[in-house]
Design a protein around this motif. Sequence first.
Motif, PDB file in Angstrom:
ATOM      1  N   LEU A  31      57.177  35.460   2.183  1.00 17.26           N
ATOM      2  CA  LEU A  31      55.837  35.925   1.827  1.00 17.26           C
ATOM      3  C   LEU A  31      55.439  35.573   0.397  1.00 17.26           C
ATOM      4  O   LEU A  31      54.261  35.703   0.039  1.00 17.26           O
ATOM      5  N   GLU A  32      56.395  35.143  -0.406  1.00 17.33           N
ATOM      6  CA  GLU A  32      56.074  34.837  -1.805  1.00 17.33           C
ATOM      7  C   GLU A  32      55.033  33.730  -1.929  1.00 17.33           C
ATOM      8  O   GLU A  32      54.316  33.650  -2.928  1.00 17.33           O
ATOM      9  N   THR A  33      54.954  32.867  -0.909  1.00 19.06           N
ATOM     10  CA  THR A  33      54.019  31.740  -0.961  1.00 19.06           C
ATOM     11  C   THR A  33      52.675  32.045  -0.294  1.00 19.06           C
ATOM     12  O   THR A  33      51.814  31.183  -0.222  1.00 19.06           O
ATOM     13  N   ALA A  34      52.503  33.290   0.182  1.00 17.38           N
ATOM     14  CA  ALA A  34      51.327  33.619   0.997  1.00 17.38           C
ATOM     15  C   ALA A  34      50.015  33.418   0.238  1.00 17.38           C
ATOM     16  O   ALA A  34      49.055  32.862   0.778  1.00 17.38           O
ATOM     17  N   PHE A  35      49.970  33.862  -1.015  1.00 21.89           N
ATOM     18  CA  PHE A  35      48.703  33.787  -1.755  1.00 21.89           C
ATOM     19  C   PHE A  35      48.301  32.339  -2.003  1.00 21.89           C
ATOM     20  O   PHE A  35      47.151  31.959  -1.761  1.00 21.89           O
ATOM     21  N   ILE A  36      49.244  31.538  -2.482  1.00 23.93           N
ATOM     22  CA  ILE A  36      48.901  30.156  -2.799  1.00 23.93           C
ATOM     23  C   ILE A  36      48.546  29.376  -1.547  1.00 23.93           C
ATOM     24  O   ILE A  36      47.682  28.495  -1.553  1.00 23.93           O
ATOM     25  N   ARG A  37      49.150  29.721  -0.408  1.00 23.69           N
ATOM     26  CA  ARG A  37      48.817  29.038   0.842  1.00 23.69           C
ATOM     27  C   ARG A  37      47.434  29.454   1.344  1.00 23.69           C
ATOM     28  O   ARG A  37      46.724  28.652   1.951  1.00 23.69           O
ATOM     29  N   ALA A  38      47.046  30.701   1.127  1.00 26.12           N
ATOM     30  CA  ALA A  38      45.696  31.129   1.495  1.00 26.12           C
ATOM     31  C   ALA A  38      44.665  30.376   0.666  1.00 26.12           C
ATOM     32  O   ALA A  38      43.608  29.974   1.178  1.00 26.12           O
ATOM     33  N   PHE A  39      44.965  30.166  -0.609  1.00 18.66           N
ATOM     34  CA  PHE A  39      44.028  29.484  -1.502  1.00 18.66           C
ATOM     35  C   PHE A  39      43.969  27.989  -1.241  1.00 18.66           C
ATOM     36  O   PHE A  39      42.902  27.376  -1.333  1.00 18.66           O
ATOM     37  N   LEU A  40      45.114  27.386  -0.894  1.00 23.15           N
ATOM     38  CA  LEU A  40      45.162  25.924  -0.773  1.00 23.15           C
ATOM     39  C   LEU A  40      45.142  25.424   0.672  1.00 23.15           C
ATOM     40  O   LEU A  40      44.079  25.031   1.158  1.00 23.15           O
ATOM     41  N   PRO A  41      46.261  25.439   1.417  1.00 26.30           N
ATOM     42  CA  PRO A  41      46.231  24.801   2.744  1.00 26.30           C
ATOM     43  C   PRO A  41      45.251  25.426   3.723  1.00 26.30           C
ATOM     44  O   PRO A  41      44.537  24.707   4.428  1.00 26.30           O
ATOM     45  N   VAL A  42      45.202  26.752   3.797  1.00 28.12           N
ATOM     46  CA  VAL A  42      44.338  27.384   4.800  1.00 28.12           C
ATOM     47  C   VAL A  42      42.863  27.127   4.496  1.00 28.12           C
ATOM     48  O   VAL A  42      42.096  26.702   5.370  1.00 28.12           O
ATOM     49  N   SER A  43      42.458  27.363   3.258  1.00 30.88           N
ATOM     50  CA  SER A  43      41.044  27.156   2.929  1.00 30.88           C
ATOM     51  C   SER A  43      40.672  25.675   2.958  1.00 30.88           C
ATOM     52  O   SER A  43      39.562  25.317   3.359  1.00 30.88           O
ATOM     53  N   SER A  44      41.590  24.798   2.568  1.00 32.67           N
ATOM     54  CA  SER A  44      41.262  23.364   2.614  1.00 32.67           C
ATOM     55  C   SER A  44      41.089  22.896   4.056  1.00 32.67           C
ATOM     56  O   SER A  44      40.152  22.147   4.359  1.00 32.67           O
ATOM     57  N   HIS A  45      41.961  23.335   4.966  1.00 34.22           N
ATOM     58  CA  HIS A  45      41.803  22.971   6.373  1.00 34.22           C
ATOM     59  C   HIS A  45      40.470  23.483   6.916  1.00 34.22           C
ATOM     60  O   HIS A  45      39.780  22.783   7.671  1.00 34.22           O
ATOM     61  N   ALA A  46      40.109  24.703   6.554  1.00 35.59           N
ATOM     62  CA  ALA A  46      38.826  25.253   7.006  1.00 35.59           C
ATOM     63  C   ALA A  46      37.670  24.378   6.542  1.00 35.59           C
ATOM     64  O   ALA A  46      36.746  24.072   7.312  1.00 35.59           O
ATOM     65  N   LEU A  47      37.723  23.941   5.299  1.00 38.89           N
ATOM     66  CA  LEU A  47      36.627  23.146   4.747  1.00 38.89           C
ATOM     67  C   LEU A  47      36.624  21.723   5.300  1.00 38.89           C
ATOM     68  O   LEU A  47      35.550  21.142   5.498  1.00 38.89           O
ATOM     69  N   PHE A  48      37.799  21.158   5.574  1.00 36.94           N
ATOM     70  CA  PHE A  48      37.830  19.866   6.272  1.00 36.94           C
ATOM     71  C   PHE A  48      37.134  19.995   7.629  1.00 36.94           C
ATOM     72  O   PHE A  48      36.376  19.118   8.046  1.00 36.94           O
ATOM     73  N   GLY A  49      37.391  21.110   8.324  1.00 38.65           N
ATOM     74  CA  GLY A  49      36.752  21.351   9.614  1.00 38.65           C
ATOM     75  C   GLY A  49      35.258  21.557   9.507  1.00 38.65           C
ATOM     76  O   GLY A  49      34.500  21.104  10.372  1.00 38.65           O
ATOM     77  N   VAL A  50      34.825  22.232   8.452  1.00 36.26           N
ATOM     78  CA  VAL A  50      33.391  22.435   8.222  1.00 36.26           C
ATOM     79  C   VAL A  50      32.688  21.097   8.051  1.00 36.26           C
ATOM     80  O   VAL A  50      31.632  20.842   8.651  1.00 36.26           O
ATOM     81  N   VAL A  51      33.269  20.242   7.220  1.00 36.03           N
ATOM     82  CA  VAL A  51      32.666  18.926   6.974  1.00 36.03           C
ATOM     83  C   VAL A  51      32.647  18.095   8.248  1.00 36.03           C
ATOM     84  O   VAL A  51      31.633  17.480   8.596  1.00 36.03           O
ATOM     85  N   MET A  52      33.754  18.087   8.979  1.00 33.02           N
ATOM     86  CA  MET A  52      33.808  17.352  10.235  1.00 33.02           C
ATOM     87  C   MET A  52      32.775  17.888  11.214  1.00 33.02           C
ATOM     88  O   MET A  52      32.044  17.123  11.864  1.00 33.02           O
ATOM     89  N   GLY A  53      32.699  19.214  11.332  1.00 30.10           N
ATOM     90  CA  GLY A  53      31.746  19.824  12.251  1.00 30.10           C
ATOM     91  C   GLY A  53      30.302  19.551  11.886  1.00 30.10           C
ATOM     92  O   GLY A  53      29.447  19.398  12.771  1.00 30.10           O
ATOM     93  N   TYR A  54      30.027  19.469  10.594  1.00 30.02           N
ATOM     94  CA  TYR A  54      28.663  19.142  10.150  1.00 30.02           C
ATOM     95  C   TYR A  54      28.231  17.793  10.698  1.00 30.02           C
ATOM     96  O   TYR A  54      27.114  17.645  11.236  1.00 30.02           O
ATOM     97  N   TYR A  55      29.096  16.802  10.617  1.00 28.85           N
ATOM     98  CA  TYR A  55      28.733  15.468  11.090  1.00 28.85           C
ATOM     99  C   TYR A  55      28.654  15.410  12.613  1.00 28.85           C
ATOM    100  O   TYR A  55      27.866  14.632  13.166  1.00 28.85           O
ATOM    101  N   PHE A  56      29.432  16.240  13.304  1.00 27.57           N
ATOM    102  CA  PHE A  56      29.279  16.339  14.754  1.00 27.57           C
ATOM    103  C   PHE A  56      27.903  16.906  15.102  1.00 27.57           C
ATOM    104  O   PHE A  56      27.261  16.453  16.064  1.00 27.57           O
ATOM    105  N   GLY A  57      27.447  17.891  14.343  1.00 32.12           N
ATOM    106  CA  GLY A  57      26.114  18.433  14.562  1.00 32.12           C
ATOM    107  C   GLY A  57      25.030  17.399  14.318  1.00 32.12           C
ATOM    108  O   GLY A  57      24.052  17.312  15.075  1.00 32.12           O
TER     109      GLY A  57
END
Length: 225
Positions: A124-150
Amino acid sequence: MLILLTVAIAPSLALFSYFYLRDQFSNEPSKLLFQCFVYGAILTFPILFIQYVFDEEGVFKHAFSQTVLFSSILEEFFKWLVLLIGIYRHVDFEDPYDGILYGASVSLGFATVENILYLVEFGLETAFIRAFLPVSSHALFGVVMGYYFGRAKFTSNIPAKWLILALFTSVGLHIAYNALLFSHTNWLYGIIPFMLFLWWFGLRKVKQAHLLSLSHYHDQNSIHQ
Protein backbone atom coordinates in the motif's frame (compact mmCIF):
# COMPACT_ATOMS: atom_id res chain seq x y z
CA MET A 1 -6.98 -7.75 1.36
CA LEU A 2 -10.25 -5.79 1.56
CA ILE A 3 -8.33 -2.63 2.42
CA LEU A 4 -5.94 -3.20 -0.48
CA LEU A 5 -8.80 -3.71 -2.95
CA THR A 6 -10.56 -0.60 -1.68
CA VAL A 7 -7.42 1.50 -2.03
CA ALA A 8 -6.72 0.07 -5.49
CA ILE A 9 -10.24 0.67 -6.83
CA ALA A 10 -11.05 4.01 -5.19
CA PRO A 11 -9.01 6.25 -7.54
CA SER A 12 -10.70 4.77 -10.63
CA LEU A 13 -14.17 5.21 -9.14
CA ALA A 14 -13.40 8.79 -8.16
CA LEU A 15 -12.09 9.70 -11.61
CA PHE A 16 -14.92 8.02 -13.45
CA SER A 17 -17.51 9.68 -11.21
CA TYR A 18 -15.97 13.05 -12.05
CA PHE A 19 -16.32 12.55 -15.81
CA TYR A 20 -19.74 10.89 -15.49
CA LEU A 21 -21.22 13.72 -13.43
CA ARG A 22 -20.08 16.25 -16.03
CA ASP A 23 -22.42 14.66 -18.59
CA GLN A 24 -25.26 17.17 -18.97
CA PHE A 25 -27.01 15.69 -21.98
CA SER A 26 -28.12 12.13 -21.32
CA ASN A 27 -27.95 9.32 -18.80
CA GLU A 28 -25.67 6.64 -20.15
CA PRO A 29 -26.80 3.04 -19.70
CA SER A 30 -24.98 1.80 -16.60
CA LYS A 31 -24.87 -1.70 -18.12
CA LEU A 32 -22.85 -0.58 -21.16
CA LEU A 33 -20.51 1.55 -19.04
CA PHE A 34 -19.94 -1.42 -16.75
CA GLN A 35 -19.29 -3.62 -19.78
CA CYS A 36 -16.66 -1.14 -20.98
CA PHE A 37 -15.02 -1.26 -17.57
CA VAL A 38 -15.03 -5.07 -17.65
CA TYR A 39 -13.60 -5.11 -21.19
CA GLY A 40 -10.76 -2.90 -20.01
CA ALA A 41 -10.18 -5.07 -16.95
CA ILE A 42 -10.05 -8.25 -19.05
CA LEU A 43 -7.58 -6.62 -21.45
CA THR A 44 -5.03 -6.48 -18.66
CA PHE A 45 -4.33 -10.21 -18.83
CA PRO A 46 -3.62 -10.70 -22.57
CA ILE A 47 -1.53 -7.53 -22.52
CA LEU A 48 0.52 -8.75 -19.55
CA PHE A 49 0.88 -12.16 -21.21
CA ILE A 50 2.13 -10.65 -24.48
CA GLN A 51 4.59 -8.45 -22.61
CA TYR A 52 5.80 -11.46 -20.62
CA VAL A 53 6.33 -13.56 -23.76
CA PHE A 54 8.24 -10.79 -25.53
CA ASP A 55 10.38 -10.29 -22.44
CA GLU A 56 11.15 -14.01 -22.06
CA GLU A 57 11.98 -14.36 -25.75
CA GLY A 58 14.29 -11.36 -25.62
CA VAL A 59 12.63 -9.75 -28.63
CA PHE A 60 13.84 -6.28 -27.71
CA LYS A 61 17.53 -5.48 -27.37
CA HIS A 62 16.97 -2.18 -25.60
CA ALA A 63 14.89 -1.57 -22.49
CA PHE A 64 13.56 1.69 -23.94
CA SER A 65 11.96 -0.12 -26.88
CA GLN A 66 10.20 -2.60 -24.62
CA THR A 67 9.33 -0.44 -21.60
CA VAL A 68 8.40 2.75 -23.41
CA LEU A 69 7.47 2.10 -27.04
CA PHE A 70 6.08 -1.43 -27.07
CA SER A 71 4.05 -1.25 -23.86
CA SER A 72 2.53 2.12 -24.83
CA ILE A 73 1.52 0.98 -28.30
CA LEU A 74 0.24 -2.40 -27.09
CA GLU A 75 -1.96 -1.02 -24.30
CA GLU A 76 -3.48 1.83 -26.30
CA PHE A 77 -4.04 -0.33 -29.38
CA PHE A 78 -6.05 -2.90 -27.43
CA LYS A 79 -8.17 -0.20 -25.77
CA TRP A 80 -8.72 1.44 -29.17
CA LEU A 81 -9.71 -1.92 -30.65
CA VAL A 82 -12.30 -2.52 -27.91
CA LEU A 83 -13.87 0.89 -28.52
CA LEU A 84 -13.85 0.36 -32.28
CA ILE A 85 -15.36 -3.14 -32.24
CA GLY A 86 -17.59 -3.06 -29.19
CA ILE A 87 -18.71 0.55 -28.75
CA TYR A 88 -18.32 2.70 -31.86
CA ARG A 89 -21.44 1.42 -33.66
CA HIS A 90 -23.44 0.69 -30.51
CA VAL A 91 -26.93 2.21 -30.42
CA ASP A 92 -26.22 3.76 -27.00
CA PHE A 93 -23.30 5.78 -28.34
CA GLU A 94 -25.60 8.77 -28.76
CA ASP A 95 -23.53 11.96 -28.69
CA PRO A 96 -19.89 13.11 -28.78
CA TYR A 97 -19.51 13.25 -24.99
CA ASP A 98 -20.40 9.56 -24.76
CA GLY A 99 -17.01 8.85 -26.28
CA ILE A 100 -15.38 10.48 -23.25
CA LEU A 101 -17.28 8.19 -20.87
CA TYR A 102 -16.72 4.98 -22.81
CA GLY A 103 -13.05 5.74 -23.40
CA ALA A 104 -12.47 6.57 -19.73
CA SER A 105 -14.38 3.47 -18.63
CA VAL A 106 -12.29 1.07 -20.74
CA SER A 107 -9.05 2.72 -19.63
CA LEU A 108 -10.02 2.73 -15.96
CA GLY A 109 -10.97 -0.95 -16.13
CA PHE A 110 -7.45 -1.68 -17.33
CA ALA A 111 -5.87 0.70 -14.80
CA THR A 112 -7.83 -0.78 -11.88
CA VAL A 113 -6.70 -4.37 -12.45
CA GLU A 114 -3.14 -3.21 -13.12
CA ASN A 115 -3.27 -1.21 -9.88
CA ILE A 116 -4.57 -4.17 -7.87
CA LEU A 117 -1.80 -6.44 -9.18
CA TYR A 118 0.84 -3.80 -8.46
CA LEU A 119 -0.34 -3.12 -4.92
CA VAL A 120 -0.55 -6.85 -4.18
CA GLU A 121 3.12 -7.15 -5.18
CA PHE A 122 4.55 -3.93 -3.76
CA GLY A 123 2.16 -2.97 -0.95
CA LEU A 124 0.00 0.00 0.00
CA GLU A 125 2.97 2.34 0.31
CA THR A 126 2.76 3.04 -3.43
CA ALA A 127 -1.01 3.65 -3.47
CA PHE A 128 -0.93 7.45 -3.45
CA ILE A 129 1.66 7.86 -6.18
CA ARG A 130 -0.13 5.29 -8.35
CA ALA A 131 -3.44 7.13 -7.95
CA PHE A 132 -1.73 10.34 -9.06
CA LEU A 133 0.26 8.84 -11.94
CA PRO A 134 -0.76 5.54 -13.62
CA VAL A 135 -4.47 5.56 -12.77
CA SER A 136 -5.14 9.19 -13.64
CA SER A 137 -2.92 9.06 -16.74
CA HIS A 138 -4.77 6.00 -18.07
CA ALA A 139 -8.08 7.77 -17.45
CA LEU A 140 -6.92 10.81 -19.39
CA PHE A 141 -5.53 8.71 -22.26
CA GLY A 142 -9.02 7.18 -22.46
CA VAL A 143 -10.68 10.59 -22.37
CA VAL A 144 -8.58 11.81 -25.29
CA MET A 145 -9.17 8.61 -27.25
CA GLY A 146 -12.90 8.77 -26.55
CA TYR A 147 -13.07 12.39 -27.66
CA TYR A 148 -11.79 11.49 -31.11
CA PHE A 149 -14.21 8.56 -31.32
CA GLY A 150 -17.02 11.03 -30.67
CA ARG A 151 -15.69 13.29 -33.42
CA ALA A 152 -15.48 10.34 -35.80
CA LYS A 153 -19.05 9.24 -35.23
CA PHE A 154 -20.91 12.52 -35.04
CA THR A 155 -19.03 15.41 -36.63
CA SER A 156 -17.18 14.16 -39.68
CA ASN A 157 -17.78 12.82 -43.16
CA ILE A 158 -14.35 11.18 -42.98
CA PRO A 159 -14.41 9.27 -39.67
CA ALA A 160 -11.23 7.34 -40.47
CA LYS A 161 -9.18 10.48 -39.87
CA TRP A 162 -10.51 10.88 -36.32
CA LEU A 163 -10.27 7.17 -35.56
CA ILE A 164 -6.60 7.23 -36.56
CA LEU A 165 -6.10 10.34 -34.41
CA ALA A 166 -7.77 8.53 -31.51
CA LEU A 167 -5.10 5.85 -31.65
CA PHE A 168 -2.05 7.95 -32.46
CA THR A 169 -2.77 10.73 -29.99
CA SER A 170 -3.28 8.36 -27.07
CA VAL A 171 -0.21 6.35 -28.07
CA GLY A 172 1.86 9.54 -28.33
CA LEU A 173 0.77 10.72 -24.89
CA HIS A 174 1.44 7.30 -23.39
CA ILE A 175 4.91 7.14 -24.96
CA ALA A 176 5.73 10.60 -23.60
CA TYR A 177 4.55 9.55 -20.13
CA ASN A 178 6.57 6.32 -20.13
CA ALA A 179 9.62 8.04 -21.59
CA LEU A 180 9.66 10.60 -18.79
CA LEU A 181 9.49 7.88 -16.15
CA PHE A 182 12.19 5.89 -17.96
CA SER A 183 14.71 8.61 -18.76
CA HIS A 184 14.75 10.93 -15.77
CA THR A 185 17.00 10.15 -12.82
CA ASN A 186 14.80 12.42 -10.75
CA TRP A 187 11.66 11.66 -12.73
CA LEU A 188 9.35 13.86 -10.67
CA TYR A 189 10.81 16.96 -12.31
CA GLY A 190 9.62 15.71 -15.68
CA ILE A 191 6.41 13.91 -14.81
CA ILE A 192 4.73 16.63 -12.74
CA PRO A 193 4.72 19.22 -15.57
CA PHE A 194 3.60 16.50 -17.98
CA MET A 195 0.70 15.47 -15.72
CA LEU A 196 -0.38 19.11 -15.43
CA PHE A 197 -0.32 19.33 -19.22
CA LEU A 198 -2.19 16.03 -19.54
CA TRP A 199 -4.95 17.20 -17.19
CA TRP A 200 -5.20 20.49 -19.08
CA PHE A 201 -5.34 18.70 -22.42
CA GLY A 202 -7.85 16.10 -21.20
CA LEU A 203 -10.18 18.66 -19.63
CA ARG A 204 -9.95 20.73 -22.81
CA LYS A 205 -11.21 17.70 -24.73
CA VAL A 206 -14.01 17.29 -22.18
CA LYS A 207 -15.07 20.90 -22.76
CA GLN A 208 -14.89 20.49 -26.53
CA ALA A 209 -16.96 17.30 -26.33
CA HIS A 210 -19.60 19.17 -24.32
CA LEU A 211 -19.81 21.84 -26.99
CA LEU A 212 -20.06 19.22 -29.73
CA SER A 213 -22.83 17.41 -27.83
CA LEU A 214 -24.70 20.66 -27.32
CA SER A 215 -24.51 21.33 -31.05
CA HIS A 216 -25.54 17.74 -31.79
CA TYR A 217 -28.67 17.92 -29.63
CA HIS A 218 -29.54 21.34 -31.03
CA ASP A 219 -29.37 19.90 -34.55
CA GLN A 220 -31.44 16.88 -33.51
CA ASN A 221 -34.12 19.08 -31.97
CA SER A 222 -34.20 21.24 -35.10
CA ILE A 223 -34.81 18.16 -37.26
CA HIS A 224 -37.70 16.97 -35.10
CA GLN A 225 -39.44 20.35 -34.95
